[in-house]
Design an enzyme around this catalytic site. Structure first.
Site, PDB file in Angstrom:
ATOM      1  N   GLY A 102       0.836  -1.189   0.000  1.00  0.00           N
ATOM      2  CA  GLY A 102       0.000   0.000   0.000  1.00  0.00           C
ATOM      3  C   GLY A 102       0.871   1.239   0.000  1.00  0.00           C
ATOM      4  N   HIS A 150      -4.101   1.154   7.747  1.00  0.00           N
ATOM      5  CA  HIS A 150      -2.765   1.786   7.704  1.00  0.00           C
ATOM      6  C   HIS A 150      -2.742   2.928   6.679  1.00  0.00           C
ATOM      7  CE1 HIS A 150       1.829   1.335   7.709  1.00  0.00           C
ATOM      8  NE2 HIS A 150       1.604   2.129   6.679  1.00  0.00           N
ATOM      9  N   GLU A 151      -3.275   2.670   5.487  1.00  0.00           N
ATOM     10  CA  GLU A 151      -3.203   3.681   4.424  1.00  0.00           C
ATOM     11  C   GLU A 151      -4.121   4.871   4.700  1.00  0.00           C
ATOM     12  OE1 GLU A 151      -0.742   3.501   2.583  1.00  0.00           O
ATOM     13  OE2 GLU A 151      -0.315   1.410   3.013  1.00  0.00           O
ATOM     14  N   HIS A 179      -2.562   7.273   7.044  1.00  0.00           N
ATOM     15  CA  HIS A 179      -1.605   8.194   6.421  1.00  0.00           C
ATOM     16  C   HIS A 179      -2.285   9.498   5.994  1.00  0.00           C
ATOM     17  CE1 HIS A 179       2.332   6.333   6.006  1.00  0.00           C
ATOM     18  NE2 HIS A 179       1.813   5.196   5.573  1.00  0.00           N
ATOM     19  N   CYS A 228       6.201  -0.105   6.906  1.00  0.00           N
ATOM     20  CA  CYS A 228       5.759   1.049   6.132  1.00  0.00           C
ATOM     21  C   CYS A 228       6.898   1.464   5.207  1.00  0.00           C
ATOM     22  CB  CYS A 228       5.401   2.192   7.081  1.00  0.00           C
ATOM     23  SG  CYS A 228       4.886   3.711   6.255  1.00  0.00           S
ATOM     24  N   LEU A 229       6.568   1.776   3.970  1.00  0.00           N
ATOM     25  CA  LEU A 229       7.599   2.195   3.017  1.00  0.00           C
ATOM     26  C   LEU A 229       8.302   3.473   3.473  1.00  0.00           C
ATOM     27  CD1 LEU A 229       5.802   1.503  -0.390  1.00  0.00           C
ATOM     28  CD2 LEU A 229       7.496   0.079   0.781  1.00  0.00           C
ATOM     29  N   GLN A 233       3.084  10.011   1.098  1.00  0.00           N
ATOM     30  CA  GLN A 233       4.358   9.284   1.009  1.00  0.00           C
ATOM     31  C   GLN A 233       5.113   9.589  -0.278  1.00  0.00           C
ATOM     32  OE1 GLN A 233       2.373   5.331   2.141  1.00  0.00           O
ATOM     33  NE2 GLN A 233       4.435   5.144   2.987  1.00  0.00           N
TER      34      GLN A 233
HETATM   35 ZN   LIG Z   1       2.755   3.379   5.560  1.00  0.00          ZN
END
Ligand SMILES: [Zn+2]
Length: 156
Positions: free
Chosen positions: A46, A131-132, A135, A89-90, A51
């Site tokens: 995701g 999670h997304e 963000h 998380c990226l 991000q």
């Molecule tokens: Zn993330």
């Protein structure tokens, strides 16, 4: 299509509230395509617009290979259950942490052309959707997680 640079923890953009998308135009479609390519290139499940440096309410997720969902202006209309698990998380490369997430999420969101849709997510997909969408409120999992650590490589 183009890869976008992924913003990492410490950049204040990750802690800001995203504004709604108002224009469902070619630029939005391009942004979404780039986000999907960037997510896949980083082996993520995701990614959210902040991000890649964009403060708009857009996120994409692919909890299973080939099952891409795009959420524009998502609103959580129902959340049920609790599940605890490790996630990463990226924007926090290399780390994982233990987070409590719902087991079921119902989300109202728009598509890239502006149509209203309702989505239901269960299990791991509910983790990713939670999670997304966090963000987009400026929330990183690290603010909710316990036991944040670098996982040991297997075989060492
Ligand atoms: Zn993330």
């Amino acid at each position: 299509m183009a890869l976008r640079n992924i913003v990492v923890e410490g950049d204040p953009i990750l802690n800001k509230h995203c504004r709604p998308v108002e224009k469902f135009d070619r630029k939005l479609a391009q942004t979404i395509d780039d986000m999907i390519e960037t997510m896949n290139n980083a082996n993520g499940v995701g990614i959210a617009a902040p991000q890649v440096g964009i403060l708009r309410q857009v996120c994409v997720m692919e909890p299973e290979p080939g099952m891409v969902t795009e959420l524009i202006n998502p609103i959580i209309v129902d959340a049920r259950g609790e599940q605890e698990g490790y996630e990463g998380c990226l924007s926090v490369p290399g780390y994982i942490g233990k987070v409590v997430r719902p087991t079921y999420l119902k989300i109202r969101a728009q598509t890239r052309t502006g149509a209203q849709e309702t989505y239901e997510f269960e299990g791991f997909a509910a983790v990713v959707a939670s999670h997304e969408t966090d963000h987009l409120q400026g929330i990183l999992y690290t603010s909710k997680a316990e036991d944040i650590h670098i996982p040991e490589e297997t075989g060492e």
